[in-house]
Write an enzyme that holds these catalytic residues in place. Structure first.
Site, PDB file in Angstrom:
ATOM      1  N   LYS A 127      43.194  33.567  46.794  1.00  0.00           N
ATOM      2  CA  LYS A 127      43.351  33.194  45.448  1.00  0.00           C
ATOM      3  C   LYS A 127      41.945  33.007  44.624  1.00  0.00           C
ATOM      4  CE  LYS A 127      47.887  33.868  45.896  1.00  0.00           C
ATOM      5  NZ  LYS A 127      48.440  35.028  45.535  1.00  0.00           N
ATOM      6  N   SER A 170      48.186  40.850  44.907  1.00  0.00           N
ATOM      7  CA  SER A 170      47.969  39.574  43.980  1.00  0.00           C
ATOM      8  C   SER A 170      46.689  39.204  43.232  1.00  0.00           C
ATOM      9  CB  SER A 170      48.415  38.282  44.703  1.00  0.00           C
ATOM     10  OG  SER A 170      47.485  37.874  45.729  1.00  0.00           O
TER      11      SER A 170
END
Length: 262
Positions: A102, A42
């Protein structure tokens, strides 16, 4: 007898030294840093599957999830410094309890939206400039044996998997790479998200392969992340393994030792 006594004494001193070294290392790890191994794609190409890093738990102060003790004498978060847009952050998922990593995109009060794959912050586009193509072999990656997603379609085992790469510039001037897989993908066009006070909005750099704050927690996304769920900031990759086990040193990537995370 004297020699044996000295030998026994030296052995005891060695054991003591090792013991206290382990204690100090444990305290250091608990108080200041947390190890983290990247399990998914990701955050490509900023972070690759198999990157090993330490999370700076002191970067933002302590919360109930980064506190070094079993019980903390406070609720919420005590900030040493405020998180900054563009930081790469490890946090606890508010629902399932897993640790996620993230990029911090939205601060409290910000309005975040994706339009045609472009990020808008408070109504202003974060410009993207082409930066070539990210290429990797289409093969199982890491201990979970994940197969990468490719912009150039089904390439087959051993083929070259490609993703368009761009340099995205955030309002404060910080830059980082983002990757594209889909045209008008599910997360490329969204409603406007207004970040609540005391919360943050996160996105993965591999934009079409990240279950992040664009997706509701009810469907497995991250949603808005409360401040007390932040664990720390990721600043530098220590080493990186392209194999299925972290300790398979012959699979370590020679170009990622002590690599700064941008």
């Amino acid at each position: 007898m004297m020699a044996k006594a000295k030998s026994d004494g030296g052995f005891v001193e060695t054991i003591k030294t090792v013991f206290w070294a382990l204690v100090i290392a444990g305290v250091f790890r608990t108080l200041f840093f947390q190890p983290f191994w990247i399990p998914s794609e990701s955050m490509k190409d900023t972070l690759l599957i198999g990157d090993f890093l330490f999370v700076n738990k002191m970067a933002y102060g302590y919360s109930k999830y980064s506190c070094p003790f079993a019980m903390c004498p406070f609720e919420g978060r005590i900030f040493a410094s405020e998180p900054k847009r563009g930081d790469v952050v490890v946090f606890r998922h508010p629902v399932n309890g897993s640790d996620f990593i993230k990029r911090l995109i939205g601060l409290p009060g910000d309005r975040i939206q994706m339009k045609d794959g472009i990020l808008y912050i408070n109504g202003v586009a974060a410009p993207q400039e082409p930066a070539g193509v990210f290429e990797e072999v289409y093969e199982p990656q890491g201990p979970m044996r994940n197969l990468p997603r490719c912009e150039n379609g089904a390439v087959g085992a051993g083929g070259i998997c490609k993703k368009s790469r761009f340099i995205e510039t955030l309002p404060e001037g910080r830059q980082h790479h983002v990757l594209n897989i889909d045209t008008n993908g599910f997360g490329d066009n969204t409603d406007v998200f207004t970040v609540p006070e005391g919360h943050y909005f996160f996105m993965g750099d591999n934009r079409d392969n990240s279950q992040d704050s664009r997706y509701a927690q009810a469907v497995g996304g991250v949603g808005f992340v409360p401040a007390e769920y932040l664990i720390g900031r990721a600043d530098r990759i220590i080493f990186s393994s392209a194999g299925t086990r972290m300790l398979y040193f012959w699979t370590w990537r020679s170009d990622r030792y002590f690599k700064a995370i941008e």
